[in-house]
Design a protein around this motif. Sequence first.
Motif, mmCIF file in Angstrom:
data_model
loop_
_atom_site.group_PDB
_atom_site.id
_atom_site.type_symbol
_atom_site.label_atom_id
_atom_site.label_comp_id
_atom_site.label_asym_id
_atom_site.label_seq_id
_atom_site.Cartn_x
_atom_site.Cartn_y
_atom_site.Cartn_z
ATOM 1 N N PRO A 611 -28.676 25.853 -12.905
ATOM 2 C CA PRO A 611 -28.250 24.654 -12.367
ATOM 3 C C PRO A 611 -27.743 23.430 -13.430
ATOM 4 C CG PRO A 611 -31.237 24.230 -12.676
ATOM 5 C CD PRO A 611 -30.507 26.274 -12.724
ATOM 6 N N ARG A 612 -26.897 23.343 -13.830
ATOM 7 C CA ARG A 612 -26.086 22.325 -14.189
ATOM 8 C C ARG A 612 -25.031 21.040 -13.922
ATOM 9 N NH1 ARG A 612 -22.775 27.392 -15.043
ATOM 10 N NH2 ARG A 612 -20.651 26.762 -14.713
ATOM 11 N N ALA A 613 -24.624 20.142 -14.414
ATOM 12 C CA ALA A 613 -23.989 18.732 -13.624
ATOM 13 C C ALA A 613 -22.704 19.597 -13.361
ATOM 14 C CB ALA A 613 -23.857 17.741 -15.027
ATOM 15 N N VAL A 614 -22.349 19.107 -12.303
ATOM 16 C CA VAL A 614 -20.304 19.885 -11.392
ATOM 17 C C VAL A 614 -20.312 18.605 -10.869
ATOM 18 C CG1 VAL A 614 -20.104 20.790 -9.519
ATOM 19 C CG2 VAL A 614 -22.047 22.298 -10.718
ATOM 20 N N ASP A 615 -18.937 18.208 -11.104
ATOM 21 C CA ASP A 615 -18.258 17.409 -10.261
ATOM 22 C C ASP A 615 -18.235 18.203 -8.615
ATOM 23 O OD1 ASP A 615 -16.503 15.946 -9.343
ATOM 24 O OD2 ASP A 615 -15.094 16.479 -11.091
ATOM 25 N N PRO A 616 -18.302 17.770 -7.719
ATOM 26 C CA PRO A 616 -18.368 17.493 -6.159
ATOM 27 C C PRO A 616 -16.548 17.939 -6.199
ATOM 28 C CG PRO A 616 -20.382 16.473 -6.647
ATOM 29 C CD PRO A 616 -19.289 15.505 -8.253
ATOM 30 N N ALA A 617 -16.228 16.827 -6.266
ATOM 31 C CA ALA A 617 -14.867 16.566 -5.838
ATOM 32 C C ALA A 617 -13.947 18.045 -6.417
ATOM 33 C CB ALA A 617 -13.888 15.394 -6.955
ATOM 34 N N HIS A 618 -14.863 17.989 -7.542
ATOM 35 C CA HIS A 618 -13.602 18.880 -8.827
ATOM 36 C C HIS A 618 -14.176 20.083 -7.634
ATOM 37 C CE1 HIS A 618 -11.322 21.651 -11.449
ATOM 38 N NE2 HIS A 618 -12.585 22.330 -11.730
ATOM 39 N N VAL A 641 -13.720 13.604 0.502
ATOM 40 C CA VAL A 641 -14.718 12.790 -0.350
ATOM 41 C C VAL A 641 -14.490 11.706 -1.562
ATOM 42 C CG1 VAL A 641 -15.041 13.859 -3.481
ATOM 43 C CG2 VAL A 641 -14.199 15.333 -1.218
ATOM 44 N N GLU A 642 -15.867 10.992 -1.223
ATOM 45 C CA GLU A 642 -15.532 9.539 -1.649
ATOM 46 C C GLU A 642 -15.645 9.624 -3.312
ATOM 47 O OE1 GLU A 642 -19.665 6.977 -2.329
ATOM 48 O OE2 GLU A 642 -19.038 7.284 -0.895
ATOM 49 N N GLY A 673 -11.290 27.964 18.477
ATOM 50 C CA GLY A 673 -10.958 26.790 17.319
ATOM 51 C C GLY A 673 -11.726 25.495 17.802
ATOM 52 N N GLY A 674 -11.354 24.541 16.834
ATOM 53 C CA GLY A 674 -12.078 23.168 16.688
ATOM 54 C C GLY A 674 -11.448 22.693 15.629
ATOM 55 N N ARG A 675 -13.099 22.138 14.700
ATOM 56 C CA ARG A 675 -12.302 20.907 13.801
ATOM 57 C C ARG A 675 -13.736 21.063 12.909
ATOM 58 N NH1 ARG A 675 -9.637 15.584 12.560
ATOM 59 N NH2 ARG A 675 -10.859 14.874 10.513
ATOM 60 N N LEU A 676 -13.661 21.509 11.330
ATOM 61 C CA LEU A 676 -15.262 21.523 10.666
ATOM 62 C C LEU A 676 -14.318 20.868 9.488
ATOM 63 C CD1 LEU A 676 -17.244 22.867 9.143
ATOM 64 C CD2 LEU A 676 -15.689 23.755 7.831
ATOM 65 N N GLY A 677 -15.392 19.597 9.208
ATOM 66 C CA GLY A 677 -15.015 18.832 8.139
ATOM 67 C C GLY A 677 -16.088 19.006 7.251
ATOM 68 N N TRP A 678 -16.382 18.575 6.005
ATOM 69 C CA TRP A 678 -16.624 18.357 4.641
ATOM 70 C C TRP A 678 -16.969 16.761 4.363
ATOM 71 C CZ3 TRP A 678 -16.084 22.632 0.535
ATOM 72 C CH2 TRP A 678 -16.147 24.104 1.180
ATOM 73 N N HIS A 679 -17.435 16.183 3.492
ATOM 74 C CA HIS A 679 -18.041 14.244 4.110
ATOM 75 C C HIS A 679 -18.963 14.350 2.717
ATOM 76 C CE1 HIS A 679 -15.809 14.176 7.744
ATOM 77 N NE2 HIS A 679 -17.190 14.501 7.591
ATOM 78 N N VAL A 680 -18.295 14.380 1.940
ATOM 79 C CA VAL A 680 -19.116 14.034 0.722
ATOM 80 C C VAL A 680 -19.273 12.668 -0.232
ATOM 81 C CG1 VAL A 680 -19.286 14.803 -2.172
ATOM 82 C CG2 VAL A 680 -18.137 16.298 -0.586
ATOM 83 N N THR A 681 -20.521 12.834 -0.160
ATOM 84 C CA THR A 681 -20.926 10.698 -0.927
ATOM 85 C C THR A 681 -21.961 10.373 -1.620
ATOM 86 O OG1 THR A 681 -22.353 10.345 1.678
ATOM 87 C CG2 THR A 681 -19.831 9.856 1.395
ATOM 88 N N GLN A 682 -21.736 9.967 -2.251
ATOM 89 C CA GLN A 682 -23.681 9.033 -3.056
ATOM 90 C C GLN A 682 -24.271 8.603 -1.623
ATOM 91 O OE1 GLN A 682 -25.028 7.006 -6.793
ATOM 92 N NE2 GLN A 682 -23.302 7.026 -5.785
ATOM 93 N N GLU A 683 -25.600 8.912 -2.106
ATOM 94 C CA GLU A 683 -26.616 7.877 -0.894
ATOM 95 C C GLU A 683 -27.449 7.684 -1.832
ATOM 96 O OE1 GLU A 683 -29.235 9.155 3.338
ATOM 97 O OE2 GLU A 683 -27.297 9.924 2.517
#
Length: 912
Positions: A611-618, A641-642, A673-683
């Motif tokens: 484990p290490r610090a990872v930039d979620p957006a990157h 991505v927030e 077929g359909g829709r796939l979504g990734w939603h990255v936020t801080q909580e």
Amino acid sequence: MADDASRMPEIDAEAGRLSALLQAIGDAAPNLIYAKDLERRMIYVNPATVQAIGRPVEQIIGHCESEWSSDGDEAREIAAMDARVMASGGQEIVDEVFTSATGQQRVFRTAKTAMRDASGAVIGLVGVSTDVTSLRRSEEALRANEERMLFGLDAARMAAWEFDLRDGSSRRSQNAMALFGLPPEGTSDLYGLVHPDDVDRLKAAQAQAVAGGAPYDVEFRLKHPDGRMLWVAVRGQLQRDETGRPINLAGVLMDITARKHAELAAERSAAEFEALAENVSQLAWMAEPDGTVTWFNRRWYDYTGLPSGLDRDARVAAAVHPEDRERVIAHWSTSFGTGVRWEDTFRLKRADGEYRWFLSRAEPIHDARGKIVRWFGTNTDVTEQIETAEALARSEAQFRAISEAIPGMLFVSSPTAGNLHVNETFCSFTGRAREELLGDKWVDALHPDDQARAREIWAGALKAETIYMAEYRFRRADGTFRWHLVRALPMRDEAGRVTQWVGACIDIHERHMAEQELQRRVDEAIVERERALFQLHEAQKLETIGQLTGGVAHDFNNLLTPIVGSLDLLRRRLEDERSVRLIDGALASAERARTLIQRLLAFARRQTLQPRAVDPAHLVQGMRELIQRSLGPRIDFVAEVESDLPAALVDPNQLELALLNLSVNARDAMPHGGRLGWHVTQEQVAADEHPDLAPGNYIRIAVSDTGIGMDADTLARAVEPFFSTKAAGQGTGLGLSMVHGLAGQSGGAFRLESAPGQGTRATLWLPIALEKTTGTVVEPEARTAPRRARLLLVDDDEEVRFTTAESLIELGYDVVSAASAQEALETIGAGMKPDLLVTDHLMPDMTGAQLAMELRQRLPRLPVLMVTGYAQLGPEELGDFDVLPKPYRHAELALRVAELLAEEPVLQRSLS
């Protein structure tokens, strides 16, 4: 003519007398007498015929059979026979059935003769019928009796026979051929089928029977023509004529093969039993239903030295120890009086006067009706067992006394029954009665959070039969909990089987509480990760892919390492701008290749969790193209991505694999077929808001689809290892369990929400990293090492070894190279004392980890840098060794070496 005319009155008178005579004969005859013309009309019937037909005479005379017979079938048979007789002009005798007008059916034996005129022409027939109904019934009864007799003979496997002494002829019942191969008639050679050893005895018995000196009763062996050897018994009776001369010998021939075999088997069984009973090591005996002993085997008399003439009471008085005698007699009477199985233990006196302990047992033997016909018993010497048990009891008493005297908590456990004993200290510390700590109840004295783990570790020790050691919190009598080290050693018998564990609980509360909470969480995460990896590796397909990928990655990294190293060295030495730009391009391509290999290793689960610090957006941006290719054209992919998200603390390779697994599962749930979504936020998670999360800030990644969804039962088991709803061969059932394990090991949480027809949402919470994300290593200004150091470099790849050595030499270190672990050991053996070991891991004969552990035996404080292109090293291999994955840059190598030698850092890190 005159003479003829003168004689006519005489002829008429004679004819009248004859007619009257015939009429009288017909009237008086009991037989049916009748005459028919050519048209089969009755022209004469006597009274017996009229009575048999049962109709008036006027309905018979002048009429054919179809008119006066009451049965059409019978009439047709009579007509056919009459026509046959008149056509042949002869005579025919036949039995015919006739039913009278009153319904009475009789059987007649009829002689029908063609009647001719003076010229010889057939003008009709005359019939004479005799009632043979009673005869036929007698014959039928006789046949029935014969059939019943034959059936009875067959059932008894017997055949009747008769031998005529006057002409030597033989007759037998029809079943003689099937049973014994003897024909019903004739004088076949019986002696030819008799066993040669039995012929003389059979002949002698026959001779004695004919002479009248003995009954004819003999048993012998007879060879059936089909090859079987039968045991038969002959029973016969001699018959004499009025003068007393023997004329006939008759009787039965019986198949006694089954009985004979049973008798022979019983004789063999009795002989075998006697041989067995006489040679067993026990003292064997047999008794009547009332318990009266009738037989002892030889070992009884050898042991007791008693004569065989003593009765039971005398034997008991002479053999049983006086202290046991009264009890044994009372028990004996009760057992044999009620038919209950006998079992008792007592002392028997040996011939030399010594008493030894015996276990006596007897089983009742029943007949077919369940009645006891005899008893069979044995006495087994158990002196050693009893003495051993007494010694064990004394030893246990001593142990209990010692355990009560020791102030620590002691216990004794069974492999099957849990705790057998705990000392008083155990009871007083926990505030529980001894009964509350025996069996598996001792677990209740543990902290609730430790109870499941305690059962699991104990089960593992039982299965492995090894030392049991664990740390638990015991509840003290005052309600507080204290940590204890529980350690138990397995005790084994002569055969090596574990009979019990003997252990102690040592108070380590102060030491345990001194350990940092973070270290405890890390240890638990490592245990969970190792368990998850073990389960994952059970999947054969994934293991095969992993081995192939790992091997390819290892070889590819070995190829990249000298390339990257050589490019690094050239870049440091070349100054023209064009060359530097070309080398930078080549290094960038090599860096992309290294990233690809890392992802392959992550996919194959061959990476050590780091484990290490990872930039979620990157990370999301880097995976976008891969996910879109994996989903196909029928699924829309959206990643939100927030902005300004902090870094997440996680292994990036494992996170990429987790997101890939979740996306592939979503794709399979949307076949149309359909829709796939990734939603990255801080909580921000508040206290008690989420049962699996501590309060604080988290990176929240939600993966949602519009697929078929899951029902409640499937959702409840979705994260179980190896659980899958996919068809065989289309999934391992490990994807979601890996994601769940990654979240837990990383200090986060994982949750699934789904309903049939409403899609699925997978949410992953990851902790915020304290440090910021770091970029690539920037090569510092070329400089020498602050101090001289001697490095031992070991790698079986010549190109890797050369470029690594050049890099280290340029940094200012003294480098001694070795092409194998054996060569490195020989170098150390020759007197070299390195300041640092730099070694490849996968090498022939001995791995780098094995080499490092061997050198640590000689140089305990030797720093080790493990270089590997296939980073699948477990904690037991890593130890405190540092790992540098291949391929590596010059700056990475310089930094790792400097840190291990405890130098001031000679490289600088900055974001690229």
